[in-house]
Scaffold this motif. Structure first.
Motif, PDB file in Angstrom:
ATOM      1  N   MET A 172      -0.187  -2.545  -4.827  1.00 15.75           N
ATOM      2  CA  MET A 172       0.368  -3.290  -3.700  1.00 15.75           C
ATOM      3  C   MET A 172      -0.635  -4.219  -3.028  1.00 15.75           C
ATOM      4  SD  MET A 172       2.144  -1.853  -0.243  1.00 15.75           S
ATOM      5  CE  MET A 172       3.877  -1.738  -0.637  1.00 15.75           C
ATOM      6  N   LEU A 213      -0.025  -8.033  -1.748  1.00 13.61           N
ATOM      7  CA  LEU A 213      -0.095  -8.447  -0.342  1.00 13.61           C
ATOM      8  C   LEU A 213      -1.081  -9.594  -0.151  1.00 13.61           C
ATOM      9  CD1 LEU A 213       0.016  -4.988   1.461  1.00 13.61           C
ATOM     10  CD2 LEU A 213       1.833  -6.682   1.332  1.00 13.61           C
ATOM     11  N   GLU A 249       3.428  -9.217   7.448  1.00 12.56           N
ATOM     12  CA  GLU A 249       3.769  -8.671   6.125  1.00 12.56           C
ATOM     13  C   GLU A 249       3.870  -7.145   6.202  1.00 12.56           C
ATOM     14  OE1 GLU A 249       4.788  -8.920   2.213  1.00 12.56           O
ATOM     15  OE2 GLU A 249       3.921 -10.717   3.102  1.00 12.56           O
ATOM     16  N   ARG A 250       2.964  -6.510   6.897  1.00 14.90           N
ATOM     17  CA  ARG A 250       3.001  -5.048   7.031  1.00 14.90           C
ATOM     18  C   ARG A 250       4.211  -4.586   7.847  1.00 14.90           C
ATOM     19  NH1 ARG A 250      -1.828  -5.158   4.916  1.00 14.90           N
ATOM     20  NH2 ARG A 250      -2.983  -3.261   4.514  1.00 14.90           N
ATOM     21  N   ARG A 298       7.158  -4.978   5.393  1.00 19.52           N
ATOM     22  CA  ARG A 298       7.092  -3.987   4.298  1.00 19.52           C
ATOM     23  C   ARG A 298       7.336  -2.559   4.786  1.00 19.52           C
ATOM     24  NH1 ARG A 298       8.052  -6.541  -0.164  1.00 19.52           N
ATOM     25  NH2 ARG A 298       7.100  -8.565   0.022  1.00 19.52           N
TER      26      ARG A 298
END
Length: 151
Positions: free
Chosen positions: A46, A50, A72-73, A76
């Motif tokens: 991952m 990312l 993004e976190r 996700r």
């Protein structure tokens, strides 16, 4: 989150943590404790994904690299995956799959429904919306649960 939409979503954004570690942030020793080889392998793969995603998105935003990594976190760790499809830019339900960040729905806890039990979250094409409908009457204090992902 862009400044254009931040104001509209500011109350929700304020509830989000400043940091959200993902499995890819775990050490090899921590990943070795997982009981799923597939999950630990996915976690190891991952971080490069990312990094690539951040590099691809960064030129299109006014945010910093740290802002993009944070966003993004958040996506996700909170987005729901609808395998049945999603809405295109015209509002038509036609894409093969869709990830959706649904404010406040991510606060519900996970529970895999029993076989034949109705899943309370779905896409409503007529309303162009994600819906949450309790499969039974709820009382004050009842826990609201959804299935994050069937495996």
């Amino acid at each position: 989150v862009g400044s254009r939409t931040r104001g509209e979503h500011e109350p929700y954004i304020a509830t989000l943590p400043s940091d959200e570690p993902l499995l890819c942030d775990w050490s090899d020793a921590e990943l070795a404790e997982l009981q799923s080889l597939r999950l630990s392998d996915d976690a190891r793969g991952m971080l490069p994904f990312l990094d690539e995603s951040t590099a691809r998105i960064l030129p299109w935003t006014k945010g910093t690299e740290a802002d993009v990594r944070w966003a993004e976190r958040m996506v996700r760790s909170r987005a729901l995956l609808f395998d049945d499809g999603g809405f295109n830019s015209l509002g038509d339900l036609d894409s093969p799959a869709m990830m959706a960040l649904v404010p406040l729905l991510d606060l519900a806890n996970h529970r895999t429904p029993d076989l034949g039990e109705v899943e309370p979250v779905g896409l409503d094409p007529s309303a162009r919306a994600v819906t949450l409908a309790a499969p039974r009457d709820l009382k004050e204090g009842d826990e609201v649960t959804i299935c994050y992902r069937y495996e």
